[in-house]
Design a protein around this motif. Structure first.
Motif, PDB file in Angstrom:
ATOM      1  N   LEU A  80      11.231  58.476  56.122  1.00 46.33           N
ATOM      2  CA  LEU A  80      11.239  59.751  56.841  1.00 46.33           C
ATOM      3  C   LEU A  80      12.658  60.161  57.228  1.00 46.33           C
ATOM      4  O   LEU A  80      13.027  61.334  57.119  1.00 46.33           O
ATOM      5  CB  LEU A  80      10.348  59.664  58.086  1.00 46.33           C
ATOM      6  CG  LEU A  80       8.849  59.607  57.811  1.00 46.33           C
ATOM      7  CD1 LEU A  80       8.086  59.176  59.054  1.00 46.33           C
ATOM      8  CD2 LEU A  80       8.346  60.943  57.304  1.00 46.33           C
ATOM      9  N   THR A  81      13.457  59.199  57.668  1.00 50.31           N
ATOM     10  CA  THR A  81      14.834  59.503  58.057  1.00 50.31           C
ATOM     11  C   THR A  81      15.647  59.977  56.861  1.00 50.31           C
ATOM     12  O   THR A  81      16.414  60.937  56.962  1.00 50.31           O
ATOM     13  CB  THR A  81      15.503  58.276  58.711  1.00 50.31           C
ATOM     14  OG1 THR A  81      14.739  57.894  59.860  1.00 50.31           O
ATOM     15  CG2 THR A  81      16.925  58.575  59.128  1.00 50.31           C
ATOM     16  N   TYR A  86      18.327  64.409  54.187  1.00 47.65           N
ATOM     17  CA  TYR A  86      18.537  65.222  52.993  1.00 47.65           C
ATOM     18  C   TYR A  86      18.406  66.702  53.349  1.00 47.65           C
ATOM     19  O   TYR A  86      19.226  67.533  52.931  1.00 47.65           O
ATOM     20  CB  TYR A  86      17.534  64.834  51.900  1.00 47.65           C
ATOM     21  CG  TYR A  86      17.574  65.755  50.715  1.00 47.65           C
ATOM     22  CD1 TYR A  86      18.599  65.655  49.773  1.00 47.65           C
ATOM     23  CD2 TYR A  86      16.610  66.738  50.550  1.00 47.65           C
ATOM     24  CE1 TYR A  86      18.652  66.511  48.684  1.00 47.65           C
ATOM     25  CE2 TYR A  86      16.655  67.601  49.468  1.00 47.65           C
ATOM     26  CZ  TYR A  86      17.678  67.486  48.534  1.00 47.65           C
ATOM     27  OH  TYR A  86      17.727  68.335  47.474  1.00 47.65           O
ATOM     28  N   ILE A  87      17.388  67.042  54.121  1.00 49.47           N
ATOM     29  CA  ILE A  87      17.159  68.442  54.492  1.00 49.47           C
ATOM     30  C   ILE A  87      18.259  68.947  55.419  1.00 49.47           C
ATOM     31  O   ILE A  87      18.766  70.059  55.232  1.00 49.47           O
ATOM     32  CB  ILE A  87      15.765  68.605  55.127  1.00 49.47           C
ATOM     33  CG1 ILE A  87      14.701  68.355  54.058  1.00 49.47           C
ATOM     34  CG2 ILE A  87      15.594  69.990  55.740  1.00 49.47           C
ATOM     35  CD1 ILE A  87      13.300  68.228  54.588  1.00 49.47           C
ATOM     36  N   TYR A  91      20.740  72.081  54.577  1.00 43.96           N
ATOM     37  CA  TYR A  91      20.705  73.286  55.428  1.00 43.96           C
ATOM     38  C   TYR A  91      21.379  72.992  56.769  1.00 43.96           C
ATOM     39  O   TYR A  91      20.713  72.906  57.799  1.00 43.96           O
ATOM     40  CB  TYR A  91      19.261  73.744  55.649  1.00 43.96           C
ATOM     41  CG  TYR A  91      18.538  74.038  54.370  1.00 43.96           C
ATOM     42  CD1 TYR A  91      18.742  75.234  53.701  1.00 43.96           C
ATOM     43  CD2 TYR A  91      17.664  73.108  53.816  1.00 43.96           C
ATOM     44  CE1 TYR A  91      18.093  75.505  52.512  1.00 43.96           C
ATOM     45  CE2 TYR A  91      17.005  73.374  52.629  1.00 43.96           C
ATOM     46  CZ  TYR A  91      17.228  74.565  51.981  1.00 43.96           C
ATOM     47  OH  TYR A  91      16.587  74.825  50.806  1.00 43.96           O
ATOM     48  N   PRO A  92      22.701  72.857  56.776  1.00 38.90           N
ATOM     49  CA  PRO A  92      23.389  72.422  57.997  1.00 38.90           C
ATOM     50  C   PRO A  92      23.697  73.533  59.001  1.00 38.90           C
ATOM     51  O   PRO A  92      23.955  73.246  60.170  1.00 38.90           O
ATOM     52  CB  PRO A  92      24.701  71.844  57.453  1.00 38.90           C
ATOM     53  CG  PRO A  92      24.968  72.643  56.227  1.00 38.90           C
ATOM     54  CD  PRO A  92      23.614  72.933  55.642  1.00 38.90           C
ATOM     55  N   ARG A  99      14.728  77.668  58.793  1.00 38.44           N
ATOM     56  CA  ARG A  99      14.427  77.143  57.460  1.00 38.44           C
ATOM     57  C   ARG A  99      14.471  75.615  57.466  1.00 38.44           C
ATOM     58  O   ARG A  99      13.602  74.960  56.896  1.00 38.44           O
ATOM     59  CB  ARG A  99      15.411  77.684  56.429  1.00 38.44           C
ATOM     60  CG  ARG A  99      15.179  77.086  55.041  1.00 38.44           C
ATOM     61  CD  ARG A  99      16.134  77.627  54.044  1.00 38.44           C
ATOM     62  NE  ARG A  99      15.617  78.937  53.641  1.00 38.44           N
ATOM     63  CZ  ARG A  99      16.299  79.820  52.956  1.00 38.44           C
ATOM     64  NH1 ARG A  99      17.521  79.574  52.596  1.00 38.44           N
ATOM     65  NH2 ARG A  99      15.752  80.965  52.618  1.00 38.44           N
ATOM     66  N   ARG A 100      15.494  75.061  58.109  1.00 38.25           N
ATOM     67  CA  ARG A 100      15.646  73.609  58.169  1.00 38.25           C
ATOM     68  C   ARG A 100      14.449  72.965  58.863  1.00 38.25           C
ATOM     69  O   ARG A 100      13.857  72.016  58.350  1.00 38.25           O
ATOM     70  CB  ARG A 100      16.945  73.245  58.899  1.00 38.25           C
ATOM     71  CG  ARG A 100      17.196  71.758  59.002  1.00 38.25           C
ATOM     72  CD  ARG A 100      18.518  71.421  59.677  1.00 38.25           C
ATOM     73  NE  ARG A 100      18.667  72.026  60.989  1.00 38.25           N
ATOM     74  CZ  ARG A 100      19.555  72.951  61.292  1.00 38.25           C
ATOM     75  NH1 ARG A 100      20.386  73.418  60.386  1.00 38.25           N
ATOM     76  NH2 ARG A 100      19.630  73.443  62.517  1.00 38.25           N
ATOM     77  N   LEU A 101      14.046  73.487  60.011  1.00 41.41           N
ATOM     78  CA  LEU A 101      12.923  72.908  60.753  1.00 41.41           C
ATOM     79  C   LEU A 101      11.603  73.091  60.003  1.00 41.41           C
ATOM     80  O   LEU A 101      10.768  72.182  59.983  1.00 41.41           O
ATOM     81  CB  LEU A 101      12.839  73.499  62.153  1.00 41.41           C
ATOM     82  CG  LEU A 101      13.925  73.042  63.112  1.00 41.41           C
ATOM     83  CD1 LEU A 101      13.812  73.777  64.444  1.00 41.41           C
ATOM     84  CD2 LEU A 101      13.881  71.546  63.319  1.00 41.41           C
ATOM     85  N   PHE A 102      11.408  74.261  59.376  1.00 42.08           N
ATOM     86  CA  PHE A 102      10.187  74.497  58.617  1.00 42.08           C
ATOM     87  C   PHE A 102      10.088  73.529  57.439  1.00 42.08           C
ATOM     88  O   PHE A 102       9.043  72.896  57.232  1.00 42.08           O
ATOM     89  CB  PHE A 102      10.129  75.951  58.136  1.00 42.08           C
ATOM     90  CG  PHE A 102       8.929  76.234  57.287  1.00 42.08           C
ATOM     91  CD1 PHE A 102       7.672  76.362  57.863  1.00 42.08           C
ATOM     92  CD2 PHE A 102       9.048  76.368  55.910  1.00 42.08           C
ATOM     93  CE1 PHE A 102       6.559  76.615  57.084  1.00 42.08           C
ATOM     94  CE2 PHE A 102       7.942  76.618  55.115  1.00 42.08           C
ATOM     95  CZ  PHE A 102       6.696  76.747  55.702  1.00 42.08           C
TER      96      PHE A 102
END
Length: 190
Positions: A80-81, A86-87, A91-92, A99-102
């Motif tokens: 999971l980490t 990666y996400i 999307y930093p 978008r990152r949280l979704f």
């Protein structure tokens, strides 16, 4: 009484030092302590759910279940980490937060569904634990996993934002020091 407190303080400090030395490079200090403190709760609750009262009454079942859930917890956690990292790397930006949280929640939810099936399958492989591999066992784990995913993504999003804020603060302070140093050098040169 003071000896007891002294020993307790020494134990806590030793545990803190040892835990910090064992922290994998990909966990921040906050994440590491979150997992160190919540893991025992998940060990007990997870095994009680899967195995029931027998978990606390049989030494053999207790150790098999504890070792299995310890492995599954850390396997799931690393997977999971890695996915979340990666996400967040992809999307930093602050403007990409939604978008990152979704994407984080969606991908973590799918991975959690797979991990739920995998976990129940692993429990079912150890016959003495008596856990059947069926949807009646898997489904509640998926639902609980989704609730956990909401919490995990919120906490990791918070940790990520906190780290970015610290980096921005440090960068701002550095720029301010450079500007002040330049002003000082200009005044010195006059």
């Amino acid at each position: 009484m003071s000896k007891v407190w002294h020993r307790l303080v020494i134990f806590v400090l030793s545990f803190y030092s040892a835990s910090e030395n064992m922290r994998p490079f990909f966990f921040s200090r906050y994440e590491w302590w979150y997992h160190i403190l919540t893991m025992p709760v998940f060990l007990l609750i997870g095994n009680y759910y899967f195995i029931g009262e027998r978990y606390f009454h049989s030494y053999d079942i207790f150790w098999k279940g504890t070792l299995l859930v310890f492995f599954l917890y850390w396997f799931s956690l690393v997977a999971l980490t890695a996915l979340v990292r990666y996400i967040t790397d992809r999307y930093p930006g602050r403007q990409q937060t939604f978008r990152r949280l979704f994407l984080m929640l969606l991908s973590v939810a799918f991975l959690t569904m797979f991990l739920a099936v995998f976990d129940v399958w692993m429990y079912s492989r150890i016959r003495s634990l008596g856990v059947p591999f069926n949807w009646q066992v898997i489904w509640p784990i998926m639902v609980l996993g989704f609730v956990f995913d909401l919490f995990l993504c919120s906490v990791l999003g918070l940790f990520y934002s906190l780290e970015k804020w610290k980096q921005n603060q440090a960068e701002s302070e550095k720029q301010e020091r450079i500007a002040l140093q330049n002003q000082f050098n200009e005044l010195k040169g006059q």
